[in-house]
Design a protein around this motif. Structure first.
Motif, PDB file in Angstrom:
ATOM      1  N   PRO A  72       3.025  16.026  -4.889  1.00  0.00           N
ATOM      2  CA  PRO A  72       3.311  16.220  -3.553  1.00  0.00           C
ATOM      3  C   PRO A  72       4.607  17.062  -3.240  1.00  0.00           C
ATOM      4  CG  PRO A  72       3.054  13.969  -3.782  1.00  0.00           C
ATOM      5  CD  PRO A  72       2.903  14.589  -5.338  1.00  0.00           C
ATOM      6  N   PHE A  73       4.637  17.910  -2.198  1.00  0.00           N
ATOM      7  CA  PHE A  73       5.581  18.886  -1.726  1.00  0.00           C
ATOM      8  C   PHE A  73       7.097  18.185  -1.967  1.00  0.00           C
ATOM      9  CE2 PHE A  73       6.648  21.928   2.167  1.00  0.00           C
ATOM     10  CZ  PHE A  73       7.653  22.650   1.187  1.00  0.00           C
ATOM     11  N   LEU A  74       7.146  17.151  -1.265  1.00  0.00           N
ATOM     12  CA  LEU A  74       8.542  16.500  -1.390  1.00  0.00           C
ATOM     13  C   LEU A  74       9.124  16.019  -2.661  1.00  0.00           C
ATOM     14  CD1 LEU A  74      10.853  15.583   0.884  1.00  0.00           C
ATOM     15  CD2 LEU A  74       9.639  13.158   0.534  1.00  0.00           C
ATOM     16  N   THR A  75       8.089  15.897  -3.488  1.00  0.00           N
ATOM     17  CA  THR A  75       8.426  15.495  -5.023  1.00  0.00           C
ATOM     18  C   THR A  75       8.848  16.764  -5.773  1.00  0.00           C
ATOM     19  OG1 THR A  75       6.953  13.829  -5.064  1.00  0.00           O
ATOM     20  CG2 THR A  75       7.554  14.646  -6.930  1.00  0.00           C
ATOM     21  N   TRP A  76       8.138  17.686  -5.691  1.00  0.00           N
ATOM     22  CA  TRP A  76       8.527  19.028  -6.588  1.00  0.00           C
ATOM     23  C   TRP A  76       9.728  19.823  -6.120  1.00  0.00           C
ATOM     24  CZ3 TRP A  76       8.751  23.807  -4.479  1.00  0.00           C
ATOM     25  CH2 TRP A  76       7.693  23.854  -3.408  1.00  0.00           C
ATOM     26  N   GLU A  77       9.924  19.699  -4.795  1.00  0.00           N
ATOM     27  CA  GLU A  77      10.946  20.459  -4.093  1.00  0.00           C
ATOM     28  C   GLU A  77      12.397  19.834  -4.239  1.00  0.00           C
ATOM     29  OE1 GLU A  77      11.533  23.149  -0.092  1.00  0.00           O
ATOM     30  OE2 GLU A  77      10.814  21.185   0.295  1.00  0.00           O
ATOM     31  N   THR A  78      12.244  18.682  -4.201  1.00  0.00           N
ATOM     32  CA  THR A  78      13.355  17.810  -4.388  1.00  0.00           C
ATOM     33  C   THR A  78      13.849  17.883  -6.005  1.00  0.00           C
ATOM     34  OG1 THR A  78      12.379  15.776  -4.365  1.00  0.00           O
ATOM     35  CG2 THR A  78      13.481  16.324  -2.326  1.00  0.00           C
ATOM     36  N   TYR A  79      12.746  17.732  -6.863  1.00  0.00           N
ATOM     37  CA  TYR A  79      13.165  17.867  -8.212  1.00  0.00           C
ATOM     38  C   TYR A  79      13.600  19.255  -8.652  1.00  0.00           C
ATOM     39  CZ  TYR A  79      11.704  18.771 -13.177  1.00  0.00           C
ATOM     40  OH  TYR A  79      11.660  18.914 -14.542  1.00  0.00           O
ATOM     41  N   LEU A  80      13.205  20.265  -8.138  1.00  0.00           N
ATOM     42  CA  LEU A  80      13.713  21.632  -8.259  1.00  0.00           C
ATOM     43  C   LEU A  80      15.269  21.672  -8.069  1.00  0.00           C
ATOM     44  CD1 LEU A  80      13.145  24.967  -8.638  1.00  0.00           C
ATOM     45  CD2 LEU A  80      13.071  25.040  -6.204  1.00  0.00           C
ATOM     46  N   TYR A  81      15.585  21.397  -6.661  1.00  0.00           N
ATOM     47  CA  TYR A  81      17.026  21.402  -6.590  1.00  0.00           C
ATOM     48  C   TYR A  81      17.944  20.457  -7.424  1.00  0.00           C
ATOM     49  CZ  TYR A  81      15.961  24.500  -2.801  1.00  0.00           C
ATOM     50  OH  TYR A  81      15.579  25.526  -2.045  1.00  0.00           O
ATOM     51  N   ARG A  82      17.159  19.407  -7.929  1.00  0.00           N
ATOM     52  CA  ARG A  82      18.141  18.481  -8.689  1.00  0.00           C
ATOM     53  C   ARG A  82      18.322  19.126 -10.138  1.00  0.00           C
ATOM     54  NH1 ARG A  82      21.470  16.722 -10.986  1.00  0.00           N
ATOM     55  NH2 ARG A  82      22.179  14.716 -11.409  1.00  0.00           N
ATOM     56  N   ARG A  83      17.077  19.588 -10.413  1.00  0.00           N
ATOM     57  CA  ARG A  83      17.105  20.238 -11.877  1.00  0.00           C
ATOM     58  C   ARG A  83      18.005  21.573 -11.948  1.00  0.00           C
ATOM     59  NH1 ARG A  83      11.925  21.916 -15.675  1.00  0.00           N
ATOM     60  NH2 ARG A  83      13.216  23.201 -17.032  1.00  0.00           N
ATOM     61  N   ILE A  84      18.248  22.245 -10.968  1.00  0.00           N
ATOM     62  CA  ILE A  84      18.989  23.450 -10.943  1.00  0.00           C
ATOM     63  C   ILE A  84      20.276  22.884 -10.921  1.00  0.00           C
ATOM     64  CG2 ILE A  84      19.954  25.282  -9.389  1.00  0.00           C
ATOM     65  CD1 ILE A  84      17.148  25.496  -7.939  1.00  0.00           C
ATOM     66  N   GLU A 129       0.791  -1.373  -0.232  1.00  0.00           N
ATOM     67  CA  GLU A 129      -0.103  -0.082   0.164  1.00  0.00           C
ATOM     68  C   GLU A 129       0.951   1.179  -0.188  1.00  0.00           C
ATOM     69  OE1 GLU A 129       0.453  -2.027   2.563  1.00  0.00           O
ATOM     70  OE2 GLU A 129       0.684  -0.902   4.139  1.00  0.00           O
ATOM     71  N   PHE A 130       2.046   1.201   0.013  1.00  0.00           N
ATOM     72  CA  PHE A 130       3.092   2.336   0.181  1.00  0.00           C
ATOM     73  C   PHE A 130       3.954   2.288  -1.100  1.00  0.00           C
ATOM     74  CE2 PHE A 130       5.507   5.763   1.351  1.00  0.00           C
ATOM     75  CZ  PHE A 130       5.190   6.102   2.421  1.00  0.00           C
ATOM     76  N   THR A 131       3.592   3.280  -2.192  1.00  0.00           N
ATOM     77  CA  THR A 131       4.483   3.677  -2.967  1.00  0.00           C
ATOM     78  C   THR A 131       4.575   5.211  -3.072  1.00  0.00           C
ATOM     79  OG1 THR A 131       2.836   3.681  -4.810  1.00  0.00           O
ATOM     80  CG2 THR A 131       3.790   1.519  -4.664  1.00  0.00           C
ATOM     81  N   PRO A 132       5.433   5.642  -3.890  1.00  0.00           N
ATOM     82  CA  PRO A 132       5.783   7.077  -3.885  1.00  0.00           C
ATOM     83  C   PRO A 132       4.562   7.974  -4.495  1.00  0.00           C
ATOM     84  CG  PRO A 132       7.677   6.231  -4.741  1.00  0.00           C
ATOM     85  CD  PRO A 132       6.959   5.209  -4.607  1.00  0.00           C
ATOM     86  N   SER A 133       3.604   7.222  -5.132  1.00  0.00           N
ATOM     87  CA  SER A 133       2.155   7.951  -5.677  1.00  0.00           C
ATOM     88  C   SER A 133       1.050   7.286  -5.123  1.00  0.00           C
ATOM     89  CB  SER A 133       2.115   7.666  -7.150  1.00  0.00           C
ATOM     90  OG  SER A 133       2.226   6.567  -7.574  1.00  0.00           O
ATOM     91  N   SER A 134       1.216   6.317  -4.041  1.00  0.00           N
ATOM     92  CA  SER A 134       0.010   5.582  -3.574  1.00  0.00           C
ATOM     93  C   SER A 134       0.509   5.512  -1.975  1.00  0.00           C
ATOM     94  CB  SER A 134      -0.001   4.393  -4.360  1.00  0.00           C
ATOM     95  OG  SER A 134      -1.402   3.646  -3.456  1.00  0.00           O
ATOM     96  N   THR A 135      -0.081   6.333  -1.232  1.00  0.00           N
ATOM     97  CA  THR A 135       0.516   6.284   0.236  1.00  0.00           C
ATOM     98  C   THR A 135      -0.642   6.007   1.025  1.00  0.00           C
ATOM     99  OG1 THR A 135       0.362   8.807   0.327  1.00  0.00           O
ATOM    100  CG2 THR A 135       2.580   7.785  -0.031  1.00  0.00           C
ATOM    101  N   PRO A 136      -0.404   5.709   2.570  1.00  0.00           N
ATOM    102  CA  PRO A 136      -1.537   5.328   3.246  1.00  0.00           C
ATOM    103  C   PRO A 136      -2.166   6.660   3.777  1.00  0.00           C
ATOM    104  CG  PRO A 136       0.620   5.100   4.222  1.00  0.00           C
ATOM    105  CD  PRO A 136       0.928   5.179   2.988  1.00  0.00           C
ATOM    106  N   PHE A 137      -1.753   7.755   3.735  1.00  0.00           N
ATOM    107  CA  PHE A 137      -2.363   9.018   4.070  1.00  0.00           C
ATOM    108  C   PHE A 137      -1.950  10.015   3.054  1.00  0.00           C
ATOM    109  CE2 PHE A 137      -1.317   7.053   8.100  1.00  0.00           C
ATOM    110  CZ  PHE A 137      -2.558   6.907   8.489  1.00  0.00           C
ATOM    111  N   LYS A 138      -2.768  11.226   2.919  1.00  0.00           N
ATOM    112  CA  LYS A 138      -2.664  12.086   1.826  1.00  0.00           C
ATOM    113  C   LYS A 138      -1.344  12.669   1.889  1.00  0.00           C
ATOM    114  CE  LYS A 138      -4.979  16.259  -0.053  1.00  0.00           C
ATOM    115  NZ  LYS A 138      -5.959  17.001   0.222  1.00  0.00           N
ATOM    116  N   PRO A 139      -0.657  12.896   0.727  1.00  0.00           N
ATOM    117  CA  PRO A 139       0.696  13.691   0.627  1.00  0.00           C
ATOM    118  C   PRO A 139       0.365  15.053   0.897  1.00  0.00           C
ATOM    119  CG  PRO A 139       0.200  13.038  -1.443  1.00  0.00           C
ATOM    120  CD  PRO A 139      -0.883  12.257  -0.515  1.00  0.00           C
ATOM    121  N   LEU A 140       1.152  16.083   1.358  1.00  0.00           N
ATOM    122  CA  LEU A 140       1.209  17.453   1.269  1.00  0.00           C
ATOM    123  C   LEU A 140       1.043  17.829  -0.095  1.00  0.00           C
ATOM    124  CD1 LEU A 140       3.540  18.440   4.316  1.00  0.00           C
ATOM    125  CD2 LEU A 140       0.940  17.680   4.343  1.00  0.00           C
ATOM    126  N   THR A 141       0.325  18.616  -0.361  1.00  0.00           N
ATOM    127  CA  THR A 141       0.127  19.246  -1.852  1.00  0.00           C
ATOM    128  C   THR A 141      -0.264  20.861  -1.703  1.00  0.00           C
ATOM    129  OG1 THR A 141      -1.899  18.512  -2.328  1.00  0.00           O
ATOM    130  CG2 THR A 141      -0.163  17.124  -3.281  1.00  0.00           C
TER     131      THR A 141
END
Length: 457
Positions: free
Chosen positions: A111-123, A4-16
């Motif tokens: 999710p917050f954790l996704t776009w924020e880490t992506y941002l710094y990796r892309r920079i 039940e736990f994958t990065p896009s399917s989590t047991p509780f709602k991710p922060l967006t």
């Protein structure tokens, strides 16, 4: 991994980001992070102006355009595009992860954790793919400037820890004294996490000095909302020449606190080896790279190169003495600094035994205790989810808590994002009544333990 736990399917709602603009994730995406990216662009433009190479200047202007394009994509809510290969070694992992879990996700729906880490990796990828600027740390000036501005406080702190270490060595059989000294060192490492330039990008030297004074005085310790310090001490006090790993967060003053904790642990014989885990690429404004770590040691050894104005003679002497000892620890292997790519990858830390297998099997399980520093590491430990606040910290960690080989895991985090676990519901209710933004204000912290193979403590 539980099904039940994958990065896009989590047991509780991710922060967006809330469409009505009512949450901290929205504030970060709409205001705080674009401000950081604007600073990157402006600071880099200043670096371009200092170059004497026409080719570097021309390329720098092209990089500035790419950074501006990234900002435009973020503020206009475009789909997160695949990353271009920069030869760092993890782009295939990133793009596979994006394609598998978030193929059509936009900045405001991801999710917050996704776009924020992506941002710094892309920079980082924008710079790494360049010819003239591939080694440029676009956050270096800010990191070094804040540390230089606080050298008097740095020297005072080093003098204090030098004296504390000598006192501990002189009375090492006094377990009560050792316990109290450990509490002081661990809590100083926790509160050092308040000096985070991604959360406080406009932190000036006066604010930093004031913050450091609160950290050193222990004034903030009543704001630890979940505190496993005594259980952690039960593990550390049993070590005789053990291994302790520290997954680092911010450079500068926080790194200094982490280094001082490691110094005390090694000097007292609790740790025979300390491994510091840094970032291979510039990350989250002030995160520690290898270069940042060795720069701090050199600054301690030769503070006159940074500035000693206002520094007491005895404090400067203590700073130099500690710097020389740290250099020796690094030379003889007592301390090591490693920069595995997993720390700047897309996966949360529950995936260490699978996606980060090399780090887990070859490094972390060799440690008796692993300390994860800071807010981002905490978020990657438990994921940015709307966890019920009383969820036990251990339950949120997944396989890295239940693996029979697991080391003790310690989280030292001042809370700068509205996700948290392991807090008593009555305490949480009291905090919400007192300060609505307590979870992301950076004023409250946790010291939490997953005992791993040290069951029973």
């Amino acid at each position: 991994m539980s099904p039940e736990f994958t990065p896009s399917s989590t047991p509780f709602k991710p922060l967006t980001a809330a469409r009505d603009g009512s949450n901290f994730t929205y504030e970060s995406l709409h205001n705080r992070v674009p401000h950081i990216l604007t600073d990157v662009i402006n600071d880099f433009y200043a670096s371009i102006q200092k170059s004497t190479s026409p080719a570097a200047i021309s390329e720098g202007k092209a990089l500035t355009s790419q950074l501006s394009q990234l900002k435009h994509e973020m503020v206009t809510d475009k789909v997160l595009s695949p990353l271009d290969d920069d030869k760092v070694g993890d782009i295939d992992v990133w793009n596979h992860w994006l394609g598998l879990y978030f193929p059509t996700a936009t900045w405001y729906t991801t999710p917050f954790l996704t776009w924020e880490t992506y941002l710094y990796r892309r920079i980082a990828s924008i710079f790494k793919r360049s010819e003239h600027w591939s080694r440029h740390d676009f956050f270096a000036m800010k990191k070094e400037a804040t540390f230089k501005a606080s050298m008097v406080a740095v020297a005072k702190l080093c003098s204090r820890v030098d004296a504390l270490t000598r006192d501990s060595l002189a009375d090492s059989e006094n377990k009560t004294k050792m316990h109290l000294a450990f509490v002081e060192m661990l809590q100083a490492s926790l509160w050092g996490n308040q000096t985070d330039l991604s959360m406080f990008p406009d932190l000036n030297s006066e604010a930093l000095e004031e913050m450091q004074a609160r950290i050193s005085s222990g004034e903030n310790n009543s704001k630890i909302v979940a505190n496993d310090t005594d259980r952690i001490w039960k593990i550390v006090s049993q070590l005789q020449g053990g291994r302790i790993d520290i997954v680092l967060d911010n450079s500068g003053f926080e790194l200094l606190q982490d280094v001082l904790l490691a110094h005390w642990l090694v000097s007292l014989g609790y740790a025979q080896k300390v491994v510091f885990h840094s970032k291979r690429i510039p990350w989250y404004v002030s995160d520690v790279t290898n270069e940042d770590f060795f720069w701090l040691v050199r600054a301690a050894q030769t503070p006159s190169l940074i500035g000693t104005k206002g520094m007491a003679t005895e404090d400067e002497a203590a700073l130099v003495s500690l710097g020389n000892q740290w250099s020796q620890f690094l030379a003889d292997g007592t301390w090591e600094v490693k920069d595995e790519l997993f720390w700047t990858g897309p996966y949360g830390f529950r995936y260490l035994p699978t996606e980060g297998k090399d780090v887990w099997d070859n490094e972390l399980i060799k440690a008796d205790l692993v300390i994860f520093k800071g807010d981002l590491n905490y978020r990657k430990l438990i994921y940015d989810l709307e966890w019920p606040i009383s969820t036990p910290f251990v339950d949120a960690l997944g396989d890295i808590a239940t693996d029979p080989r697991a080391p003790a895991i310690v989280a030292l985090r001042t809370s700068k994002c509205d996700t948290i676990t392991g807090v008593d519901p009555d305490r949480a209710k009291e905090l919400f009544a007192k300060q609505k933004d307590w979870m992301y204000s950076g004023q409250y912290g946790v010291i939490q333990l997953s005992p791993g193979r040290w069951q029973g403590v």
